[in-house]
Design a protein around this motif. Structure first.
Motif, short mmCIF file in Angstrom:
data_model
loop_
_atom_site.label_atom_id
_atom_site.label_comp_id
_atom_site.label_asym_id
_atom_site.label_seq_id
_atom_site.Cartn_x
_atom_site.Cartn_y
_atom_site.Cartn_z
N ALA A 1 -1.68 -4.18 -9.69
CA ALA A 1 -1.70 -2.75 -10.01
C ALA A 1 -0.27 -2.21 -10.13
CB ALA A 1 -2.46 -1.98 -8.95
N LEU A 2 0.61 -2.64 -9.25
CA LEU A 2 2.01 -2.21 -9.33
C LEU A 2 2.66 -2.73 -10.61
CD1 LEU A 2 3.08 -2.61 -5.61
CD2 LEU A 2 2.93 -0.47 -6.91
N ASP A 3 2.35 -3.96 -11.00
CA ASP A 3 2.89 -4.51 -12.25
C ASP A 3 2.42 -3.70 -13.45
OD1 ASP A 3 4.35 -6.48 -11.00
OD2 ASP A 3 2.84 -8.04 -11.32
N VAL A 4 1.13 -3.35 -13.47
CA VAL A 4 0.59 -2.55 -14.57
C VAL A 4 1.28 -1.19 -14.61
CG1 VAL A 4 -1.48 -1.33 -15.35
CG2 VAL A 4 -1.63 -3.72 -14.68
N ALA B 1 0.83 -1.20 0.00
CA ALA B 1 0.00 0.00 0.00
C ALA B 1 0.87 1.25 0.00
CB ALA B 1 -0.93 0.00 1.21
N SER B 2 1.94 1.24 0.77
CA SER B 2 2.80 2.43 0.79
C SER B 2 3.46 2.65 -0.57
CB SER B 2 3.85 2.33 1.90
OG SER B 2 4.75 1.30 1.63
N GLU B 3 3.84 1.56 -1.23
CA GLU B 3 4.43 1.68 -2.56
C GLU B 3 3.39 2.16 -3.57
OE1 GLU B 3 7.01 -0.86 -5.81
OE2 GLU B 3 6.55 -1.77 -3.88
N LEU B 4 2.18 1.65 -3.46
CA LEU B 4 1.11 2.05 -4.38
C LEU B 4 0.70 3.50 -4.14
CD1 LEU B 4 -0.48 0.77 -6.65
CD2 LEU B 4 -2.15 0.00 -4.99
N GLU B 5 0.69 3.92 -2.88
CA GLU B 5 0.34 5.31 -2.57
C GLU B 5 1.41 6.28 -3.07
OE1 GLU B 5 -0.18 4.91 1.62
OE2 GLU B 5 -2.33 4.54 1.44
N ALA B 6 2.65 5.79 -3.21
CA ALA B 6 3.74 6.63 -3.69
C ALA B 6 3.64 6.91 -5.18
CB ALA B 6 5.09 5.99 -3.36
#
Length: 162
Positions: free
Chosen positions: A134-137, A80-85
């Motif tokens: 989502a991070l992969d996309v 989540a922290s990586e996605l929020e970044a």
């Protein structure tokens, strides 16, 4: 000549500051490559936990389920922290939904009842899987994450015929 510089090289032949710039570029590239490897290992571990959680069919041992849930919570928080970044406009819709579900799971916690803890672990696994996807996309739209260090200005080597 400094203490770590080879006697075969001198700044005079390359120009002042050239070695320092090359060392700095190599340091950044090494750091980026190490960070990418660590990131891939963490995501691989998270994927393994997701598979484990989604494969549970029988009533699991309460201690195993607690350990699995704890690990999933840790990975969800990290993802989540990586996605929020990532910038909101570059974040895939799946990522926005996963963040929404993650905050809801954090607020609600496991439900009461005999399947509450089991279903909570499954929901965490689904959210973590959506975050990973989502991070992969998002990363697919970004150029290479870690350059090849040995030949930074040359094209990659073709595999040798085996």
């Amino acid at each position: 000549m400094n203490a770590v510089q080879s006697p075969d090289t001198s700044e005079a032949s390359l120009g002042p500051g050239t070695l320092a710039a090359a060392e700095e570029d190599l340091g950044r590239a090494l750091l980026l490559q190490a960070a990418t490897a660590i990131e891939e290992h963490v995501e691989s571990t998270a994927l393994s936990l997701i598979r484990q959680a989604l494969a549970i069919r029988q009533h699991p041992d309460i201690h195993e389920l607690a350990a699995l849930t704890d690990k999933l919570l840790t990975h969800c928080a990290s993802l989540a922290s990586e996605l929020e970044a990532t910038p909101a406009e570059a974040r895939p819709a799946r990522g926005a939904g996963a963040l929404r579900d993650w905050s809801q799971l954090q607020a609600d916690g496991p439900a009461d009842g005999p399947l509450g803890n089991w279903s909570y672990a499954r929901q965490l696994a689904l959210v973590a899987r959506n975050m990973l996807q989502a991070l992969d996309v998002h990363r697919d739209g970004i150029p290479a994450r870690a350059p090849y260090i040995g030949r930074p200005t040359l094209p990659p080597l073709a595999p040798s015929p085996g």
